[in-house]
Enzyme design. Structure first.
Site, mmCIF file in Angstrom:
data_model
loop_
_atom_site.group_PDB
_atom_site.id
_atom_site.type_symbol
_atom_site.label_atom_id
_atom_site.label_comp_id
_atom_site.label_asym_id
_atom_site.label_seq_id
_atom_site.Cartn_x
_atom_site.Cartn_y
_atom_site.Cartn_z
ATOM 1 N N LYS A 1 0.834 -1.196 0.000
ATOM 2 C CA LYS A 1 0.000 0.000 0.000
ATOM 3 C C LYS A 1 0.873 1.252 0.000
ATOM 4 O O LYS A 1 1.789 1.386 0.805
ATOM 5 C CB LYS A 1 -0.914 0.026 1.224
ATOM 6 C CG LYS A 1 -2.027 -0.988 1.189
ATOM 7 C CD LYS A 1 -2.837 -0.996 2.471
ATOM 8 C CE LYS A 1 -3.783 0.174 2.562
ATOM 9 N NZ LYS A 1 -4.661 0.066 3.756
ATOM 10 N N ILE A 2 0.527 2.165 -0.900
ATOM 11 C CA ILE A 2 1.208 3.451 -1.008
ATOM 12 C C ILE A 2 0.162 4.557 -0.893
ATOM 13 O O ILE A 2 -0.841 4.524 -1.614
ATOM 14 C CB ILE A 2 1.922 3.587 -2.374
ATOM 15 C CG1 ILE A 2 2.987 2.510 -2.555
ATOM 16 C CG2 ILE A 2 2.520 4.974 -2.534
ATOM 17 C CD1 ILE A 2 3.662 2.548 -3.925
#
Length: 363
Positions: free
Chosen positions: A140-141
């Site tokens: 996840k970014i």
């Protein structure tokens, strides 16, 4: 058929927005996969801080090993998170295999220190991917300016990414464009596109909370007819952007080379307004190819009282455009709402990570 069966029939993937070591040891997650249609898991530092606080005994041996090895709180916390994510990936491996790699994913998030540094984000993507070491992990970014740049680079290297903290259409367009540029570069580098998967996590309930607050201020606290309507309209228009992005020739060329679309993921589906049905967001945003992530409470509500339509998005697109126009006429700038929520989301991300570190130290 159950409500979760209806969701799957409508082309919706159900992911759990919840995970703890106890879920894994007790086989609760395995049961949800086997009997409740859950095909993925999303995680964040708040989830792990809560899990550590609620079930300290489950993590005690690993914490003791970290102390004995003089590991830092950050190293210890990342080890705990990676172990749980790896174990969840193993639970969901049959889903991943049976879907040909389309589903069965578990997300792990980069640290908040990297949120505004594209190079640091990319370095953490590589590190976390290696640390978990499973084909069905998504890193996840956060969808900051730096995060969008990191998405392109990570995709170009062949990594599968969950872009999170999306609130507005302008940023969503940037994310879709970066994903496509990354796929183009991966193809040029000879990286097989079929193994690259991505989702764009578009947050829902937080939009209503912020918009409704602004509407209440503008109306002197009186009930406003647009209350509770912004979030669904915003997400429906995001889905329209997703569909439109798949129609042009450049995307068709990528698809012919094996590329997969970056699926919309509806996050923050738990309602915050006590006057709203607990399943409203889930029902109103049903559409093919989307992922709906739910905390356990919302999943139980869907099973108990969900009324799942065959399509909750397309019949409401005209209304969504009308709502956005009406909000603008009422003085609510959805672009500013999105920017405000992105800043708040990144700040909350940092606070959650700090709580996780403190929970690791206290345990």
């Amino acid at each position: 058929m159950s409500a979760t069966d209806d969701l799957r029939a409508a082309g919706v993937a159900i992911w759990l927005d919840d995970l703890s070591r106890d879920d894994l040891v007790s086989r609760r997650l395995a049961d949800l996969v086997a009997t409740h249609g859950v095909t993925g898991v999303t995680t964040n530092p708040t989830i792990f801080a809560t899990a550590l606080a609620d079930h300290p005994d489950a993590y005690a041996p690993q914490l003791a090993a970290g102390r004995a090895a003089s590991r830092s709180a950050c190293e210890t916390a990342l080890g705990l998170v990676a172990d749980d994510v790896r174990a969840a990936c193993d639970v969901l491996a049959p889903v991943h295999d049976a879907s040909g790699g389309a589903d069965g994913f578990v997300s792990i998030e980069v640290t908040p220190d990297a949120a505004h540094d594209a190079d640091a984000t990319l370095a953490e993507v590589r590190e976390l991917r290696a640390l978990v070491d499973r084909p069905n992990v998504l890193v996840k970014i956060p969808s900051t300016d730096a995060g969008v740049r990191a998405l392109e680079e990570a995709t170009a290297e062949g990594f599968s990414i969950n872009m999170t903290l999306l609130f507005g259409l302008a940023r969503y367009r940037e994310v879709m464009a970066a994903h496509r540029r990354g796929l183009d570069r991966a193809r040029e580098a000879g990286i097989p596109l079929a193994g690259i998967r991505s989702v764009a996590s578009f947050f829902v309930s937080r939009v209503d909370v912020e918009v409704d607050r602004r509407l209440a201020e503008a109306s002197g606290g009186r009930a406003h007819p647009l209350r509770g309507r912004a979030a669904v309209a915003n997400a429906r228009l995001a889905y329209a952007e997703f569909e439109a992005s798949l129609e042009d020739a450049p995307w068709q060329a990528l698809a012919a080379a094996g590329a997969h679309p970056q699926r919309p993921l509806w996050a923050s589906l738990g309602v915050k307004d006590p006057g709203m049905r607990a399943t409203r967001y889930v029902e109103d945003l049903v559409a093919p190819h989307v992922v709906e992530t739910m905390p356990s409470k919302t999943l139980r509500a869907v099973e108990a009282e969900g009324r799942i339509p065959a399509d909750g998005v397309h019949p409401g697109l005209r209304d969504a455009r009308d709502v956005v126009d009406a909000l603008a006429a009422a003085g609510v700038d959805l672009g500013d709402v999105a920017a405000t929520l992105e800043r708040a989301g990144v700040a909350a991300f940092g606070e959650s990570w700090q709580r996780l570190l403190e929970a690791a130290e206290a345990a």
